[in-house]
Design a protein around this motif. Structure first.
Motif, PDB file in Angstrom:
ATOM      1  N   ASN A 228       0.674  -1.248   0.138  1.00  0.00           N
ATOM      2  CA  ASN A 228      -0.029   0.025   0.103  1.00  0.00           C
ATOM      3  C   ASN A 228       0.771   1.380  -0.114  1.00  0.00           C
ATOM      4  OD1 ASN A 228      -2.693  -0.948  -0.187  1.00  0.00           O
ATOM      5  ND2 ASN A 228      -2.490  -1.760   1.967  1.00  0.00           N
ATOM      6  N   ARG A 229       2.164   1.393   0.121  1.00  0.00           N
ATOM      7  CA  ARG A 229       3.178   2.309   0.071  1.00  0.00           C
ATOM      8  C   ARG A 229       4.201   2.385  -0.722  1.00  0.00           C
ATOM      9  NH1 ARG A 229       2.653   4.729   5.859  1.00  0.00           N
ATOM     10  NH2 ARG A 229       0.986   3.633   7.011  1.00  0.00           N
ATOM     11  N   VAL A 230       4.594   1.455  -1.215  1.00  0.00           N
ATOM     12  CA  VAL A 230       5.573   1.176  -2.202  1.00  0.00           C
ATOM     13  C   VAL A 230       5.281   2.046  -3.441  1.00  0.00           C
ATOM     14  CG1 VAL A 230       4.803  -0.850  -3.376  1.00  0.00           C
ATOM     15  CG2 VAL A 230       7.491  -0.206  -3.090  1.00  0.00           C
ATOM     16  N   TYR A 231       6.323   2.593  -3.845  1.00  0.00           N
ATOM     17  CA  TYR A 231       6.253   3.440  -5.262  1.00  0.00           C
ATOM     18  C   TYR A 231       6.315   2.801  -6.418  1.00  0.00           C
ATOM     19  CZ  TYR A 231       6.939   7.207  -8.503  1.00  0.00           C
ATOM     20  OH  TYR A 231       6.764   8.205  -9.543  1.00  0.00           O
ATOM     21  N   PHE A 232       5.152   2.873  -7.154  1.00  0.00           N
ATOM     22  CA  PHE A 232       5.156   2.106  -8.553  1.00  0.00           C
ATOM     23  C   PHE A 232       5.260   2.981  -9.894  1.00  0.00           C
ATOM     24  CE2 PHE A 232       2.914  -0.848  -5.770  1.00  0.00           C
ATOM     25  CZ  PHE A 232       3.355  -2.113  -6.338  1.00  0.00           C
ATOM     26  N   GLY A 233       5.839   4.099  -9.662  1.00  0.00           N
ATOM     27  CA  GLY A 233       6.117   4.973 -10.985  1.00  0.00           C
ATOM     28  C   GLY A 233       5.041   5.942 -11.075  1.00  0.00           C
ATOM     29  N   SER A 234       5.074   6.815 -12.163  1.00  0.00           N
ATOM     30  CA  SER A 234       4.213   7.677 -12.443  1.00  0.00           C
ATOM     31  C   SER A 234       3.261   8.272 -11.567  1.00  0.00           C
ATOM     32  CB  SER A 234       3.225   7.127 -13.647  1.00  0.00           C
ATOM     33  OG  SER A 234       4.185   6.689 -14.727  1.00  0.00           O
ATOM     34  N   GLY A 235       3.932   8.734 -10.234  1.00  0.00           N
ATOM     35  CA  GLY A 235       2.916   9.229  -9.496  1.00  0.00           C
ATOM     36  C   GLY A 235       2.024   8.332  -8.587  1.00  0.00           C
ATOM     37  N   SER A 236       2.262   7.030  -8.783  1.00  0.00           N
ATOM     38  CA  SER A 236       1.442   6.201  -7.964  1.00  0.00           C
ATOM     39  C   SER A 236       2.169   5.352  -6.766  1.00  0.00           C
ATOM     40  CB  SER A 236       1.079   5.010  -9.017  1.00  0.00           C
ATOM     41  OG  SER A 236       0.434   5.612 -10.241  1.00  0.00           O
ATOM     42  N   TYR A 237       1.244   5.580  -5.751  1.00  0.00           N
ATOM     43  CA  TYR A 237       1.879   4.971  -4.413  1.00  0.00           C
ATOM     44  C   TYR A 237       0.964   3.749  -3.941  1.00  0.00           C
ATOM     45  CZ  TYR A 237       5.578   8.455  -3.940  1.00  0.00           C
ATOM     46  OH  TYR A 237       6.581   9.456  -4.303  1.00  0.00           O
ATOM     47  N   GLY A 238       1.216   2.616  -4.069  1.00  0.00           N
ATOM     48  CA  GLY A 238       0.497   1.454  -3.711  1.00  0.00           C
ATOM     49  C   GLY A 238      -0.173   0.885  -4.670  1.00  0.00           C
ATOM     50  N   VAL A 239      -0.674  -0.317  -4.458  1.00  0.00           N
ATOM     51  CA  VAL A 239      -1.231  -1.165  -5.679  1.00  0.00           C
ATOM     52  C   VAL A 239      -2.311  -0.615  -6.516  1.00  0.00           C
ATOM     53  CG1 VAL A 239       0.013  -3.428  -4.993  1.00  0.00           C
ATOM     54  CG2 VAL A 239      -2.216  -2.744  -4.112  1.00  0.00           C
ATOM     55  N   GLU A 240      -3.449   0.064  -5.481  1.00  0.00           N
ATOM     56  CA  GLU A 240      -4.568   0.485  -5.953  1.00  0.00           C
ATOM     57  C   GLU A 240      -4.226   1.740  -6.840  1.00  0.00           C
ATOM     58  OE1 GLU A 240      -8.975   1.086  -6.147  1.00  0.00           O
ATOM     59  OE2 GLU A 240      -7.326  -0.739  -5.755  1.00  0.00           O
ATOM     60  N   ALA A 241      -3.457   2.641  -6.405  1.00  0.00           N
ATOM     61  CA  ALA A 241      -3.012   3.713  -7.281  1.00  0.00           C
ATOM     62  C   ALA A 241      -2.396   3.249  -8.431  1.00  0.00           C
ATOM     63  CB  ALA A 241      -2.177   4.704  -6.500  1.00  0.00           C
ATOM     64  N   ALA A 242      -1.677   2.251  -8.589  1.00  0.00           N
ATOM     65  CA  ALA A 242      -1.264   2.057  -9.824  1.00  0.00           C
ATOM     66  C   ALA A 242      -1.809   1.023 -10.577  1.00  0.00           C
ATOM     67  CB  ALA A 242       0.334   1.049  -9.257  1.00  0.00           C
TER      68      ALA A 242
END
Length: 734
Positions: A228-242
């Motif tokens: 829920n907190r790790v960065y996935f790139g393109s301004g997305s933090y967490g799996v839901e945002a990504a």
């Protein structure tokens, strides 16, 4: 005796005799037999073998001694290293706050923005997505992350010595850093508590914090916090945002291939982002899939299916027109809750997800089809119900390219779309749709308004003038009602932008936003009540506490019912026969007005049914002219396309008031009389002959037709049966 003694004289040993002490072969072996040589030879061989055995034993004793000495010194060195490491850990650990004060920092608050029918439109906040439990995300996601990042996550104690040793070996063999040895717990500790700098102090603190996390939280809790907190790139933090950023879907709906892509991003989120390098992201995902197979999470058949999917290619920015609405929510949220957002919130909006999707499809489709040919690069649409609730909002062609909201922020000249307010002000002063004015050249100060087609039609009714969008008649009505009264009427209905109270207000020269203009039409469809445009229906916390709620169910009345009836009668005719004919709906009664600004810079159509009021705009951001796009062409067609889809399945309903405006009225001949009181009056109901007209777009095309004499319909709610002719009427020949 003497002789015997003489012969027995003692001989002393002498060192000068070479063989005096040397033993012969016979001396060495008893009996001195010839076979002594053979036995002696055999003995000699045995003696040699003994020497070899002696040397082998010595070698073994030497190797054992070496190993013993090596083990001893290794132990000594290890002991000193352990003491040094312990001292280092103690030193850096002493610089940290007491472990009793350690707490996991709160996750930055997220605002979940939801449509009226339950769809998540967007997430706003530092993370870009809400926190999920493992049960609320696709099972492929944690499996993919564990397979590629930390295979022994559920067996180690926060630090994985085996993984660390393997990583060191791989790095030494490669001669560069190719593999990391940090566990997910260590990575979480770094993300939660530490800076990204690579120092011995940070690494020591990372290990200590990993131990603390493992002691205080379960493995599932640690994995949830990480995902829920790790960065996935393109301004997305967490799996839901990504998931929403790259796939436009919630994390629970992510498939195997998409989960592998997300897990692959963790190595280098910015570099591998599919919004930046989709090919590299896909190549990394293939490695993740192989790791998942090695761990037994998936089968070869599942991997084959996943590998056949098209690579994910994401936009460089958040995409989807629903983000315009999400931005509007964030613009208004703090004012409604009375301060900054400090915890997770859920905002229930008035947006209808189906209508929103259709609105975006309509604007993009219209520009894709005709934009290049007509020099139109941007469009906007806003749709509200009778209360002013925004049901759909499109602020531009592509949110990922431009986040500027042309529906709520851009101010443009509405052109003739402003005329309904002029006519409403005139009706409030006693005019009716059958009131007659002379369409002829006029001059007001230094201003000489002319019609779109630069033609004049002589005496026409107000209904025909509005339907045909005659500029000269609108200018006359402004002079009769007064520019101040026209502005007050417009503000009462919902126009909030500053209006220039001069004669040119009749032609919509004051700039307004599409949203306020559309909402100001809504009183015509709801029976005369103020429709305040709003998008936020309710704000609540994650645990259900309501912080704000407003239903807008007690709006003030802004127009009398009789005025509404007359306006609806005229604006229905504008759609059925006038400049808005291309907006006609098959089974639903529609009313509306076209608008075109100077030099064809802006083209609008604002229309409504008993269910929705919708405004459409097309033009260019730099105000360059279109290729003669009028409100009755591209905007009217787009409006009809959207409204037909929006009304699919809706019941037919007529607009309030139902003032019957003749579809082909006769031109009124106006005999002038002067009664004793000196006020010139026009007899009510005087009917004359007039040629009928056929309208296409904003351009009037005359055709000669038969004339007839008919009685005018009753004036609904008119103040008197006779109209008072003003001095301006006499001057203008009305």
């Amino acid at each position: 005796m003497a002789k015997k003694r003489k012969n027995q004289t003692r001989i002393e040993p002498s060192m000068t005799r070479r063989n005096g002490l040397r033993a012969s072969a016979g001396d060495r072996v008893a009996g001195g037999h010839a076979s002594g040589k053979r036995k002696g030879g055999s003995t000699k061989r045995k003696a040699g073998s003994g020497r070899r055995k002696s040397r082998s034993g010595s070698a073994r004793r030497g190797l054992t001694g070496f190993l013993q000495r090596s083990l001893y010194w290794c132990f000594v060195i290890g002991l000193w290293v352990a003491i040094g490491v312990g001292a280092l850990v103690a030193y850096y650990g002493a610089k940290m706050p007491s472990a009793t004060t350690w707490t996991v920092p709160e996750r930055p608050p997220n605002v979940k923005i939801v449509s009226s029918d339950g769809h998540t439109l967007a997430n706003r906040g530092a993370t870009g997505g809400e926190a999920l439990t493992l049960s609320r995300m696709s099972p492929y996601i944690p499996q993919a992350v564990l397979a590629i990042e930390d295979r022994r996550f559920y067996s180690h104690f926060g630090v994985d010595p085996i993984g660390l040793a393997r990583a060191m070996t791989q790095n030494v063999m490669a001669g560069r850093m190719v593999q990391g040895g940090s566990t997910l717990t260590q990575q979480l500790a770094k993300n939660l508590f530490l800076s990204p700098e690579r120092t011995i102090e940070r690494k020591v603190q990372e290990v200590l914090l990993a131990f603390w996390l493992e002691y205080n939280f379960t493995k599932d809790q640690i994995l949830e916090m990480y995902l829920n907190r790790v960065y996935f790139g393109s301004g997305s933090y967490g799996v839901e945002a990504a998931s929403r950023r790259y796939f436009k879907k919630p994390a629970r709906d992510v498939n195997l291939a998409q989960a592998a892509l997300l897990a692959g991003l963790l190595k280098a989120p910015s570099r591998l982002s599919p919004a930046r390098n989709p090919d590299a992201a896909e190549a990394r995902a293939q490695i993740v899939l192989e790791a998942m197979r090695d761990e037994g999470f998936v089968t070869d058949r599942e991997i084959t299916t996943a590998m056949t999917r098209e690579p994910t290619r994401a936009k460089s920015y958040w995409t989807g027109a629903e983000n315009y609405g999400a931005d509007l929510v964030m613009d208004r949220l703090e004012a409604l809750i009375g301060g900054k957002v400090t915890r997770d919130l859920i905002v229930d909006t008035t947006i209808d997800y189906r209508l929103q999707q259709q609105a975006e499809k309509t604007i993009r489709g219209a520009i894709d089809h005709s934009g290049t040919k007509l020099n139109v690069s941007q469009g906007a649409l806003v749709s509200v119900d009778g209360s002013g609730a925004i049901r759909a909002l499109v602020g531009g062609y592509d949110y990922s390219v431009s986040q500027y909201d042309r529906a709520t922020k851009a101010k443009r000249q509405p052109g003739s779309a402003f005329k309904p307010f002029v006519y409403a002000a005139a009706l409030e002063m006693g005019r009716t749709p059958q009131s007659v004015r002379n369409d002829a050249p006029i001059r007001i100060g230094k201003w000489t308004p002319s019609n779109y087609d630069e033609k004049y039609r002589g005496p026409v009714t107000l209904s025909e003038a509005l339907s045909s969008s005659l500029n000269t008649i609108a200018a006359q009505l402004v002079m009769e009602a007064g520019a101040d009264n026209v502005a007050k009427t417009a503000r009462r209905l919902g126009i909030e932008s500053k209006l220039q109270t001069n004669a040119s207000i009749a032609l919509g020269t004051s700039e307004v936003t599409l949203t306020e203009l559309t909402a100001a039409y809504a009183p015509f469809m709801n029976g005369g009540y103020k429709a305040t445009p709003h998008i936020i229906k309710r704000v609540r916390t994650a645990d259900g506490k309501v912080l704000y709620e407003n239903t807008y169910d007690n709006p003030p009345r802004v127009l009398r019912p009789e005025i509404i009836a007359m306006m609806n009668g005229m604006l229905v005719r504008a759609v059925n026969e006038g400049t808005g004919r291309k907006a006609r709906l098959g089974s639903h009664q529609a009313a509306g007005k076209t608008g075109t600004s100077q030099a064809f810079r802006d083209a609008l159509f604002i229309g409504y049914t008993a269910h929705l009021t919708t405004g459409v705009w097309f033009g260019n951001d730099d105000s360059t002219p279109t290729r003669k796009v009028t409100g009755g062409s591209m905007p009217a067609l787009a409006w009809r396309s959207y409204m037909e889809a929006a009304h699919n399945g809706s019941s037919n309903a007529r607009l309030p008031g139902q003032y019957n405006v003749p579809s082909d009225p006769s031109r009124v001949a106006v005999p002038m009389t002067r009664p004793a009181d000196g006020v010139v009056r026009r007899p009510a109901g005087a009917i004359g002959d007039t040629p009928s007209r056929q309208w296409s777009g904003d351009v009037a095309q005359e055709r000669t037709g038969s004339t007839s004499r008919r009685a005018p319909p009753a004036d609904v709610g008119s103040r008197n049966t006779d109209e008072t002719t003003t001095l301006l009427d006499i001057i203008l020949g009305n």
